[in-house]
Design an enzyme around this catalytic site. Structure first.
Site, PDB file in Angstrom:
ATOM      1  N   CYS A   1      -5.587  -1.743  -6.765  1.00 62.97           N
ATOM      2  CA  CYS A   1      -4.309  -1.929  -6.072  1.00 62.97           C
ATOM      3  C   CYS A   1      -3.643  -0.554  -5.959  1.00 62.97           C
ATOM      4  O   CYS A   1      -3.402   0.097  -6.983  1.00 62.97           O
ATOM      5  CB  CYS A   1      -3.448  -2.873  -6.909  1.00 62.97           C
ATOM      6  SG  CYS A   1      -1.768  -3.101  -6.315  1.00 62.97           S
TER       7      CYS A   1
ATOM      8  N   CYS B   1      -3.689   0.122   1.214  1.00 64.32           N
ATOM      9  CA  CYS B   1      -3.463  -1.098   0.425  1.00 64.32           C
ATOM     10  C   CYS B   1      -4.790  -1.844   0.400  1.00 64.32           C
ATOM     11  O   CYS B   1      -5.445  -1.984   1.449  1.00 64.32           O
ATOM     12  CB  CYS B   1      -2.374  -1.950   1.078  1.00 64.32           C
ATOM     13  SG  CYS B   1      -2.194  -3.602   0.374  1.00 64.32           S
TER      14      CYS B   1
HETATM   15  N1  DGL Z   1      -3.321  -4.722  -2.894  1.00 68.82           N
HETATM   16  C1  DGL Z   1      -2.101  -4.044  -3.185  1.00 68.82           C
HETATM   17  C2  DGL Z   1      -2.169  -2.583  -2.854  1.00 68.82           C
HETATM   18  O1  DGL Z   1      -3.253  -2.053  -2.756  1.00 68.82           O
HETATM   19  C3  DGL Z   1      -1.024  -4.865  -2.866  1.00 68.82           C
HETATM   20  C4  DGL Z   1       0.168  -4.857  -2.553  1.00 68.82           C
HETATM   21  C5  DGL Z   1       1.232  -5.829  -2.825  1.00 68.82           C
HETATM   22  O2  DGL Z   1       1.040  -6.720  -3.647  1.00 68.82           O
HETATM   23  O3  DGL Z   1       2.266  -5.635  -2.218  1.00 68.82           O
HETATM   24  O4  DGL Z   1      -1.181  -1.922  -2.728  1.00 68.82           O
END
Ligand code: DGL
Length: 259
Positions: free
Chosen positions: A74, A183
């Site tokens: 993430c 993301c």
């Molecule tokens: N998958 C996350 C990232 O890479 C998620 C974002 C979120 O939950 O807003 O930033």
């Protein structure tokens, strides 16, 4: 070096499976445990303190399962919490950050676009990275609403197309030749994004680089799994398992657990 413990991964939800897929492809013999904190998604609008607290909670869960390495799948958690995680735990952490460097290095128009969450784009770590590329114009765009739609299984909705159009058109007009997906949820939007972007704009994400880095750390410091039986891939979610199951093409069982 041998170490049969699993690789642990966590994300605010199902998006980090885009990273898990790269890791599983490169390291098919490794056992993995994936944690989708979908109950708390999205992380993108939360404060740094909240993101750090959630990242610690997820790490504790993975350490209880004896993970030998933790992949923070993430960008938002990496850019806000990896320093604190590394300062607290002795287990190695692999983080994921927007791939600004390859985009800026190869850009001919010296203009690149980045689509990421508010938490990532506002983070100190992102600013430090961006500042290293003074000669490149970086068109930043927060992907408001995209993660929620993906978590709801609405990848192919009209709302998604409309949001993507509104975020990408200004980048096209600014003459970007690279779009950085900052993301881990966004690689699932590549087919839609390709319909909007002209062919000369390349899309890049960090999934493959994270998988290579994970392999290097296992090789140098931790060790690979040498068990003869087939590796196990375990997925946990603290929300409805339906969307996670379907993003994994119904190939793996998903365990519901209220962590
Ligand atoms: N998958 C996350 C990232 O890479 C998620 C974002 C979120 O939950 O807003 O930033």
């Amino acid at each position: 070096m041998i170490n049969n413990n699993p690789i642990g991964l966590f994300d605010s939800g199902i998006g980090g499976t885009s990273i898990w897929k790269e890791i599983h492809e490169l390291l098919p013999d490794e056992n993995t445990i994936y944690l989708a904190d979908s109950k708390n998604a999205p992380y993108g609008q939360k404060s740094k303190e909240e993101i750090v607290a959630l990242s610690f909670k997820n790490t504790e869960f993975l350490l209880q399962q004896n993970c030998k390495i933790i992949v923070v799948a993430c960008n938002t958690a990496t850019t806000n919490a990896i320093k604190e995680l590394r300062a607290t735990y002795s287990v190695p952490f692999i983080g994921i950050e927007p791939a600004i460097k390859p985009a800026a290095t190869h850009s001919k128009t010296q203009t690149i676009g980045i689509l990421a969450t508010q938490g990532t784009l506002n983070s100190e770590l992102f600013h430090q990275t961006a500042e290293r590329f003074q000669n490149t114009k970086i068109v930043e765009q927060i992907g408001h609403g995209l993660v929620q739609l993906i978590e709801n299984g609405e990848i192919n909705s009209v709302e998604m197309t409309n949001l993507l159009n509104s975020y990408l058109q200004p980048m096209i007009e600014a003459n970007i030749d690279y779009l950085v997906l900052g993301c881990s949820h966004y690689p699932y939007l590549i087919p839609q994004i390709k319909k909007i972007l002209p062919e000369n704009i390349k899309i890049i994400d960090s999934g493959e680089a994270v998988a290579r880095q994970t392999k290097n750390i296992l090789k140098e410091k931790i060790g690979f799994n040498n068990q003869l039986e087939k590796s196990t891939q375990v997925f946990y979610t603290n929300s409805n398992p339906k969307v996670l199951t379907s993003i994994l093409n119904n190939k793996y069982p998903v365990i519901y657990k209220d962590f």
